[in-house]
Every structure is written in structure tokens, then in C-alpha cells.
Design an enzyme around this catalytic site. Structure first.
Site, PDB file in Angstrom:
ATOM      1  N   ASP A  45      30.143 -26.320  -5.148  1.00  0.00           N
ATOM      2  CA  ASP A  45      29.335 -27.530  -5.097  1.00  0.00           C
ATOM      3  C   ASP A  45      29.469 -28.195  -3.730  1.00  0.00           C
ATOM      4  OD1 ASP A  45      28.741 -26.965  -7.653  1.00  0.00           O
ATOM      5  OD2 ASP A  45      29.686 -28.731  -8.564  1.00  0.00           O
ATOM      6  N   ALA A  46      30.696 -28.167  -3.187  1.00  0.00           N
ATOM      7  CA  ALA A  46      30.931 -28.845  -1.907  1.00  0.00           C
ATOM      8  C   ALA A  46      30.121 -28.184  -0.796  1.00  0.00           C
ATOM      9  CB  ALA A  46      32.411 -28.811  -1.570  1.00  0.00           C
ATOM     10  N   ASP A  49      26.538 -29.115  -1.166  1.00  0.00           N
ATOM     11  CA  ASP A  49      26.305 -30.477  -0.691  1.00  0.00           C
ATOM     12  C   ASP A  49      26.264 -30.535   0.840  1.00  0.00           C
ATOM     13  OD1 ASP A  49      26.087 -31.469  -3.192  1.00  0.00           O
ATOM     14  OD2 ASP A  49      28.166 -32.163  -3.351  1.00  0.00           O
ATOM     15  N   SER A  94      -1.053 -26.205 -30.184  1.00  0.00           N
ATOM     16  CA  SER A  94       0.221 -26.516 -30.835  1.00  0.00           C
ATOM     17  C   SER A  94       0.531 -25.379 -31.809  1.00  0.00           C
ATOM     18  CB  SER A  94       0.147 -27.867 -31.527  1.00  0.00           C
ATOM     19  OG  SER A  94      -0.995 -27.927 -32.324  1.00  0.00           O
ATOM     20  N   GLU A 126      12.475 -17.719 -30.508  1.00  0.00           N
ATOM     21  CA  GLU A 126      13.063 -18.657 -29.543  1.00  0.00           C
ATOM     22  C   GLU A 126      13.508 -19.919 -30.258  1.00  0.00           C
ATOM     23  OE1 GLU A 126       9.616 -19.550 -27.173  1.00  0.00           O
ATOM     24  OE2 GLU A 126       9.432 -17.486 -26.458  1.00  0.00           O
ATOM     25  N   LYS A 128      13.271 -23.717 -30.952  1.00  0.00           N
ATOM     26  CA  LYS A 128      12.157 -24.653 -30.740  1.00  0.00           C
ATOM     27  C   LYS A 128      12.713 -25.982 -30.263  1.00  0.00           C
ATOM     28  CE  LYS A 128       8.123 -26.783 -32.694  1.00  0.00           C
ATOM     29  NZ  LYS A 128       8.507 -28.121 -32.292  1.00  0.00           N
ATOM     30  N   ASP A 130      12.700 -29.835 -29.109  1.00  0.00           N
ATOM     31  CA  ASP A 130      11.941 -31.025 -29.478  1.00  0.00           C
ATOM     32  C   ASP A 130      11.842 -31.909 -28.244  1.00  0.00           C
ATOM     33  OD1 ASP A 130      10.617 -32.812 -30.998  1.00  0.00           O
ATOM     34  OD2 ASP A 130      12.393 -33.675 -31.941  1.00  0.00           O
ATOM     35  N   ARG A 149       0.892 -32.025 -21.967  1.00  0.00           N
ATOM     36  CA  ARG A 149       0.001 -31.309 -22.871  1.00  0.00           C
ATOM     37  C   ARG A 149      -1.194 -32.187 -23.239  1.00  0.00           C
ATOM     38  NH1 ARG A 149      -0.721 -31.290 -28.221  1.00  0.00           N
ATOM     39  NH2 ARG A 149      -1.707 -29.445 -29.035  1.00  0.00           N
ATOM     40  N   GLU A 189       8.997 -26.851 -21.986  1.00  0.00           N
ATOM     41  CA  GLU A 189       9.357 -28.077 -22.685  1.00  0.00           C
ATOM     42  C   GLU A 189      10.355 -28.852 -21.828  1.00  0.00           C
ATOM     43  OE1 GLU A 189       7.713 -27.979 -25.542  1.00  0.00           O
ATOM     44  OE2 GLU A 189       8.540 -29.586 -26.774  1.00  0.00           O
ATOM     45  N   TYR A 241       8.491 -21.270 -21.533  1.00  0.00           N
ATOM     46  CA  TYR A 241       8.296 -20.294 -22.605  1.00  0.00           C
ATOM     47  C   TYR A 241       6.897 -19.695 -22.660  1.00  0.00           C
ATOM     48  CZ  TYR A 241       6.604 -24.634 -24.731  1.00  0.00           C
ATOM     49  OH  TYR A 241       5.963 -25.816 -24.951  1.00  0.00           O
ATOM     50  N   LYS A 305       7.053 -15.466 -32.135  1.00  0.00           N
ATOM     51  CA  LYS A 305       5.827 -15.065 -31.440  1.00  0.00           C
ATOM     52  C   LYS A 305       5.641 -13.555 -31.507  1.00  0.00           C
ATOM     53  CE  LYS A 305       6.116 -18.928 -28.260  1.00  0.00           C
ATOM     54  NZ  LYS A 305       6.504 -19.420 -26.946  1.00  0.00           N
ATOM     55  N   LYS A 329      10.442 -24.491 -39.052  1.00  0.00           N
ATOM     56  CA  LYS A 329      11.220 -25.699 -38.803  1.00  0.00           C
ATOM     57  C   LYS A 329      12.499 -25.737 -39.622  1.00  0.00           C
ATOM     58  CE  LYS A 329       9.210 -28.911 -36.749  1.00  0.00           C
ATOM     59  NZ  LYS A 329       7.978 -29.602 -36.928  1.00  0.00           N
ATOM     60  N   CYS A 423      -9.813 -49.745 -57.731  1.00  0.00           N
ATOM     61  CA  CYS A 423      -9.365 -49.884 -56.343  1.00  0.00           C
ATOM     62  C   CYS A 423      -8.619 -51.208 -56.182  1.00  0.00           C
ATOM     63  CB  CYS A 423     -10.565 -49.830 -55.409  1.00  0.00           C
ATOM     64  SG  CYS A 423     -10.137 -50.246 -53.712  1.00  0.00           S
ATOM     65  N   CYS A 426     -11.036 -53.521 -53.730  1.00  0.00           N
ATOM     66  CA  CYS A 426     -12.375 -54.024 -54.059  1.00  0.00           C
ATOM     67  C   CYS A 426     -12.620 -54.006 -55.564  1.00  0.00           C
ATOM     68  CB  CYS A 426     -13.445 -53.195 -53.353  1.00  0.00           C
ATOM     69  SG  CYS A 426     -13.601 -51.531 -54.020  1.00  0.00           S
ATOM     70  N   CYS A 441     -11.453 -44.359 -54.104  1.00  0.00           N
ATOM     71  CA  CYS A 441     -12.304 -45.509 -54.395  1.00  0.00           C
ATOM     72  C   CYS A 441     -13.726 -45.083 -54.055  1.00  0.00           C
ATOM     73  CB  CYS A 441     -11.863 -46.687 -53.526  1.00  0.00           C
ATOM     74  SG  CYS A 441     -13.130 -47.958 -53.400  1.00  0.00           S
ATOM     75  N   CYS A 446     -16.329 -50.724 -49.887  1.00  0.00           N
ATOM     76  CA  CYS A 446     -14.999 -51.301 -50.094  1.00  0.00           C
ATOM     77  C   CYS A 446     -14.473 -51.813 -48.746  1.00  0.00           C
ATOM     78  CB  CYS A 446     -14.075 -50.222 -50.643  1.00  0.00           C
ATOM     79  SG  CYS A 446     -12.342 -50.697 -50.628  1.00  0.00           S
TER      80      CYS A 446
HETATM   81  C1  9MJ Z   1       9.206 -25.053 -27.917  1.00  0.00           C
HETATM   82  N1  9MJ Z   1       8.772 -26.263 -28.224  1.00  0.00           N
HETATM   83  O1  9MJ Z   1      10.378 -24.832 -27.697  1.00  0.00           O
HETATM   84  C2  9MJ Z   1       6.374 -22.962 -27.785  1.00  0.00           C
HETATM   85  N2  9MJ Z   1       8.237 -23.997 -27.831  1.00  0.00           N
HETATM   86  O2  9MJ Z   1       4.438 -21.523 -27.618  1.00  0.00           O
HETATM   87  C3  9MJ Z   1       8.488 -22.656 -27.602  1.00  0.00           C
HETATM   88  N3  9MJ Z   1       6.928 -24.155 -27.953  1.00  0.00           N
HETATM   89  C4  9MJ Z   1       4.957 -22.720 -27.819  1.00  0.00           C
HETATM   90  N4  9MJ Z   1       7.304 -22.033 -27.580  1.00  0.00           N
HETATM   91  C5  9MJ Z   1       3.081 -21.626 -27.731  1.00  0.00           C
HETATM   92  N5  9MJ Z   1       9.695 -22.111 -27.440  1.00  0.00           N
HETATM   93  C6  9MJ Z   1       2.761 -22.925 -28.000  1.00  0.00           C
HETATM   94  C7  9MJ Z   1       3.964 -23.621 -28.050  1.00  0.00           C
END
Ligand code: 9MJ
Length: 686
Positions: A45-46, A49, A94, A126, A128, A130, A149, A189, A241, A305, A329, A423, A426, A441, A446
């Protein structure tokens, strides 16, 4: 010229400095790659730098040798006034979600059926993340543009912010000295790690700033800074990705693509598992679920995929998601709390939705005080009663829901909920169609439906009317000032001033906002009507396909169903909407008040290739109203034309918007054809 005179030694010194700067930049890019991407540094690192400091000193002494892609420039740039938007050359789709092994097996069956094969499919799986999906565009090997996106079709330009992320290469690595691809769009991401998130929040608290609710919000907030110097101080990271457009060699499989991206300097998640069959995908999912809490970043599932790019191409996409990928998920974040009451909301289409009002509770960093109970059957199935202690969950961006009742916590004081027979707003009749879960309804008039339709009409993505919030809509409907969104265009300042919390200035601004939004892209107009099943994505498909409101309204059920991404239920709903005399009258009234849906070139082009624009040279002048100049430039270029800055005898067309300047005069003297926007549209669509 003789050597060693002062005149000749100075340029040589500069040349030497230039070479040293270039060497340092090359070395630092390389060491960044070793450190951030390969996780295998070659120097301390030094030492890093010292090299960086030397480079920064030289650059400070020689501003004429500045380079926007220097490894020293991760510090941000002066603030922007607003974010520009850009259309993704290939939509950023998505992912469909799976919540059980069964869902994943169904996906595998769908893939095979669609391809007409029986052999096992190879998938690359892979973690996923968030975070926030972004697209990075490299031209000639350099980062030229980065965008969010957005709605999948267009995103916001956040180049300066992304340039501050240390794990984003500013210049592509080309180890063997090969030329980089001329164009490369990379998707990934952006996120903040958990350790860094804790430190960031601790720091904010110390400085009396409100902490972020969770790492995702922190990452989103950091990326959406108009001042990239603030972004530069946030610990953002990226995993890549995927690819958008590429001009160069196209990899044959998803895994090869990831390896290629890694060689070019992009950070790829080391936990990616290449080319596995479905049973191994299930194992991998469980492995990740078990280790998810020991990772330094949030993951909320596994992305699966189809590995073979050719098969991906054959599978294609639905309107919003590819058929070749799936997000399986993990179980969502859950908490327990008490149901205080159950209320029934009436939506835009009359659907009655029971909603549990909850004792507020923090679920994964977000306070939850309402949770949907979906419909009557769900309440019965879960036997949710008022006063029950329940398990609630929040998964990603979806509305929180009640998972189950904790029966052991029942006291006997709980009351069973009855879905109202009329309803609640109304008092109109309620019906439940066979095969449908929702009671509706049936009264089109309404007030709850009217309000929801107007809110939808004025919302972002539709007419986007600034200043027309839910409270104001409530007043307008309750005081019977308006009964339909078509009435909005007849509102005047005097009427509005009579309302609560509406001063003369707000009234004037609102009327101005409504009137100035009358020219609206066709896709947004179609979305704003609130047709059942017609969200932004389907509205976009209709605009692209029919290119006019009249043609959309006249389309037969069969014609609608012929559009990729429009199924029978959607087609039925559209036809039904336009068949209603009442709806046709409302649309006519909107048009009569001066509303003009137009084709927005940036979105609604049909991707013509044999364009009359190909090979022609354009100059743009004046203010364009249907799109920005840079969008016009992109449109012309993608149809094969060229846009230059000044008029000359080589210019084929001058496109003149509002208040054209001297370019128009010059074009006239040179006898160059002048186009207004409508004529440009003609050319673009011919
Ligand atoms: C995420 N969110 O980690 C995709 N993603 O591929 C990975 N999202 C993705 N792939 C096609 N690992 C549309 C979204």
C-alpha cells in the site's frame, strides 16, 4: 535547429514528464486491477501511495497534461444541476422471481420447452446482490458514460459519480496490448459493504446527520448525488455480471463473458458457479443461503442464467424480463408485530384490498406499519384476526405482507374480520368474478376509484403533474370540483385558491404544471389512462407498435395479442377499455382540451434500419421540444446519419428548433434543406 538551446530543451523536458506521467498512470491502473479485481496486489500500500502522490504532484504542476481517466481523479467533479437521461441501447431488463425449488424446476422446464430440447441445460449461477443496477459504456477502451437502470429503457446519467468508484476501471486492461473493443456496455450492481455501511452510519451520527436505513438506500443515495465529490467519499463498490451492446468479439457463454470482463479489469463476484445442472443449482442456492450472513455484503438470492449465449438469444425476453434468467430469492426478512385493525382500500380498478394496520416495527431497516393481506381468501387461509400477533415480511421493494399468525400468542380477544358486502367508500355493490381473487366495487363513479385514477394519471411515468398530490386530489373529488382526470385541464386558479392550503402561488403553479404538460409522449399518455394490466412497459410496447393513439384505440384483440409481450388477458383488457363509450368520451375531452400525445423518438422508434437518414450529415440548431439535442443526435446516429456542429456545403439537413440562430441564415445562403421537428420525425420513421 541546433541541439540543447533553451527553445528545444523545454519541449523535451515536457516530453520526459509526459512519459513519466503516462508510465505512472499505466502502473497505477494495473495495480488497481491487481488489488480490486484480482484481490492479489503486487506492491505494498505504501508503494502504491508513493506512486499516486508522485503522479498527483506532476499533474498539479502540469495541468496541461491532465487526463479525465487518470487514476488520480476519483475525487469527483463540480456539481451538476440535474441528471441527464439516456436511453439504454438494449433495455436493462429485470428478473423474474422464484420463491421455491418448484418455481426453479418450472423455470428449467419452461426453458427446455421453449427450446424444444430434452437435454440438461447448463446454467451459471451467481449471488444476487441487493444494490443498484448500472450500465457502464466504454468507447475506445475508456469509460465514456455510466447510467442507472431507471425504468429499464432509460436511466439517469451518473458518469461522474461512477468514476469515483475505485472498483470501476476508467480504462480497460488489455494485457497483450490488444486493441480494446470499440464499444462495450457492461452491467453490474453497485453496493456498499456491511462493514463500510456501519462505519458510514457511525460517522453520520457523529456529524449529526440522519443514518441510512440500510446499505441499499445508502448506495442509492450516494449514486444519486448531483455533487460527485460527495459520492467520492462513500464506500461504493461494484460487481459486474452482464453486457449490453458490444462492438467486438461476442463471448459464446455467460461464463466466458464474465472471464472476459475480468480480464478487461471488471470486478466479478468470486462466488459465481459456472455451468452447472439444475440439481447443483439447488445445492448452490442452499450453500449461499447458509453463508449469506458471513458475507460482507447483502445478497437476497441466487441468479440463475442459461450459460450458452446462443440459447439465451433463442429464448429472448418477455416485456420486462429475459426468459433465460431467474432470481431464486432467499426467504425474506421477517419480524413479528400486532395487527391493530384491518382496513379495506379501494383501488383504481375497484379491487378491494384488505390492509393490516400494524404496530410499527423495523423490518430489515425499514419501518413497517401496514401490510397487505391481498384478498379475502388469503385472510381466511391464514386466519388473520384483528389483535393477532403476526409474522410480517418485506422482500426487496415489494409491499410488506403478513406471512402467518403466531397462534401461540392468541389471547381469545381477537376478532374475526368480515369483508364488507358493499364498498366501504361509496356503498356501491361489490362483485367477485368467477376465477378472480379480488372483490370489486362495481361503481365506476366510486370516489375512491376516481381518486385513484386521478392520482395514477398525475403520477410519475404518466402526466407527472407537479404539485397534484393525494391530499389535493381528495379535496378536488370530495368537493366535486372534478369527477374525472379529463377535468384537470379545465381547472383554473380561482377554483383552486378556494381549497385548503392552496395559496395564489401554488394555484398558479399547478395550473401552469397541468397546462405545460399537454404535449406528452404517446407511451406515457397510454399509461396514464389507467387501463387494467397496462403498466409502463406494456404502454411502451403499444406506442412502439401502433405509433398513434388512433391506431392503438382501433386495434383488434388479435392484433394486440400479436405484439410480443402482450398476452390474451392484457389484449382483452385494452379492447374492453376502448370499447367503453364513457372512456372514449373522456379521451376525446382530453384531446379537445389541447392534449397532444406525440411520438417520442428516444423511445418509440421502431428500430428502422434502412433509413433515408443513413449517410446524411445533419446540423442541429435552436431548442427542440420533443427531445433533447443529445437524444436527437443519438437517434440520427443510430439511423446511420452523422451530426456535426457547423453548417458547411457538406451539410445535408439543418434541423431547426425554436429560436434558431445564425446557422439557419447560413443554411439558407448555402441552399441547405431545413427541417422542422415534424419533418425530422418523418425521416426517422419513413
Ligand atoms: C444481481 N443483482 O446480482 C443480474 N444480478 O442479469 C446478477 N442481476 C441480472 N445478474 C440480468 N448477478 C438482469 C439482471
Amino acid at each position: 535547429m541546433p541541439k540543447n538551446t533553451p527553445e528545444s530543451s523545454r519541449p523535451r523536458t515536457i516530453e520526459v514528464i509526459r512519459r513519466e506521467i503516462e508510465t505512472l498512470r499505466r502502473e497505477l491502473h494495473h495495480h488497481n486491477y491487481r488489488y480490486h479485481v484480482l484481490d492479489d496486489p503486487e506492491i505494498s500500500d505504501a508503494e502504491y501511495d508513493r506512486k499516486l502522490r508522485r503522479l498527483m504532484d506532476l499533474e498539479a504542476a502540469h495541468p496541461e497534461l491532465a487526463d479525465p481517466d487518470s487514476p488520480s481523479v476519483r475525487v469527483g467533479a463540480p456539481p451538476l444541476e440535474r441528471f441527464e437521461t439516456v436511453r439504454h441501447s438494449i433495455p436493462m431488463l429485470s428478473l423474474d422471481n422464484a420463491f421455491s425449488d418448484g418455481d426453479l424446476l418450472d423455470f428449467d422446464r419452461r426453458v427446455k420447452r421453449h427450446l424444444g430440447v430434452q437435454d440438461e441445460i447448463r446454467y451459471t449461477a451467481e449471488p444476487k446482490l441487493d444494490g443498484i443496477a448500472v450500465e457502464l459504456v466504454y468507447r475506445g477502451g475508456r469509460l465514456a458514460l455510466a447510467s442507472t437502470r431507471g425504468d429499464g429503457l432509460t436511466g439517469e446519467v451518473i458518469t461522474e459519480n461512477v468514476r469515483t468508484i475505485r472498483t470501476v476501471p476508467l480504462v480497460l486492461q488489455t494485457p497483450k496490448g490488444d486493441a480494446p473493443p470499440t464499444l462495450l456496455e457492461v452491467r453490474g450492481e453497485v453496493f456498499i459493504g456491511l462493514g463500510a455501511f456501519k462505519r458510514l452510519n457511525a460517522n453520520r451520527l457523529k456529524n449529526d446527520l440522519p443514518p441510512f436505513a440500510n446499505p441499499r438506500n445508502a448506495a442509492a443515495g450516494s449514486l444519486r448525488q448531483l455533487d460527485s465529490r460527495i459520492t467520492a467519499e462513500r464506500p461504493l463498490e461494484i460487481f459486474c455480471y452482464g453486457m449490453g451492446r458490444i462492438e467486438g468479439e461476442i463471448p459464446e457463454s455467460h461464463w466466458e463473458m464474465l472471464e472476459y470482463l475480468k480480464r478487461l479489469g471488471f470486478r466479478i463476484n468470486p462466488l459465481v458457479r459456472p455451468r452447472i445442472k439444475i440439481p447443483e443449482v439447488l445445492d448452490y442456492y442452499r450453500e449461499l443461503a447458509a453463508m449469506r450472513h458471513s458475507l460482507d455484503y447483502d445478497i437476497d438470492g441466487t441468479v440463475v442464467k442459461v450459460d450458452d449465449i446462443d440459447l439465451q438469444r433463442r429464448l429472448g425476453a418477455k416485456s420486462r424480463s429475459p426468459r433465460w434468467a431467474l432470481a431464486y430469492k432467499f426467504e425474506a426478512v421477517q419480524e413479528t408485530t400486532r395487527v391493530l385493525s384491518i382496513e379495506v382500500q379501494v383501488g383504481r380498478t375497484g379491487a378491494l384490498t384488505p390492509v393490516a394496520r400494524l404496530d410499527p416495527v423495523s423490518v430489515g431497516g425499514v419501518t413497517v406499519s401496514n401490510a397487505t393481506l391481498h384478498n379475502e381468501d388469503e385472510i381466511r387461509r391464514k386466519d388473520v384476526r384483528i389483535g393477532d400477533t403476526v409474522l410480517v415480511q418485506r422482500a426487496g421493494d415489494v409491499i410488506p405482507e403478513v406471512v402467518k399468525v403466531i397462534e401461540s400468542r392468541r389471547t381469545g380477544e381477537e376478532t374475526v374480520f368480515q369483508m364488507p358486502g358493499r364498498c366501504p367508500v361509496c356503498d356501491g355493490g361489490v362483485e367477485r368474478n368467477a376465477g378472480e381473487a379480488a372483490s370489486r366495487c362495481m361503481n365506476m363513479n366510486c370516489p375512491a376509484q376516481i381518486k385513484a385514477r386521478i392520482r395514477h394519471f398525475a403520477a410519475k411515468g404518466a402526466f407527472d403533474i407537479d404539485g397534484l398530490g393525494a391530499k389535493l386530489v381528495n379535496q378536488l373529488v370530495e368537493k366535486e370540483i372534478i369527477t374525472s382526470y379529463a377535468d384537470l385541464f379545465h381547472l383554473d386558479e380561482d377554483t383552486l385558491q378556494g381549497l385548503e392550503r392552496m395559496g395564489p402561488k401554488s394555484a398558479r403553479n399547478l395550473v401552469e404544471a397541468i397546462q405545460s404538460g399537454k404535449r406528452i409522449p404517446l407511451r406515457r399518455f397510454l399509461y396514464s389512462l389507467g387501463i387494467r394490466h397496462v403498466g409502463e412497459s406494456v404502454a411502451g410496447l403499444l406506442a412502439v407498435h401502433f405509433q398513434s393513439l388512433e391506431r392503438t384505440m382501433a386495434a383488434s384483440r388479435e392484433e394486440l395479442e400479436g405484439i410480443e409481450g402482450v398476452g390474451p388477458e392484457i389484449a382483452d383488457s385494452i379492447r374492453h377499455f376502448f370499447d367503453q363509450e364513457e372512456n372514449r368520451k373522456t379521451i376525446q375531452r382530453i384531446l379537445d382540451s389541447g392534449v397532444e400525445p406525440f411520438l417520442d423518438f428516444a423511445y418509440e422508434d421502431a428500430g428502422k434500419t434502412d433509413s433515408p437518414i443513413a449517410g446524411k450529415v445533419f446540423v442541429l440548431t435552436g431548442t427542440l421540444t420533443s427531445m433533447t439535442r443529445s437524444e436527437a443526435k443519438k437517434r440520427i446516429e443510430s439511423a446511420g446519419g452523422k451530426v456535426t456542429g457547423s453548417v458547411s456545403k457538406n451539410t445535408d439537413y439543418l434541423v431547426a428548433g425554436d429560436k434558431p440562430g445564425s446557422k439557419l441564415k447560413k443554411a439558407e445562403t448555402l441552399d441547405i434543406q431545413v427541417l422542422d421537428e415534424a419533418k425530422l420525425a418523418d425521416l426517422l420513421y419513413r
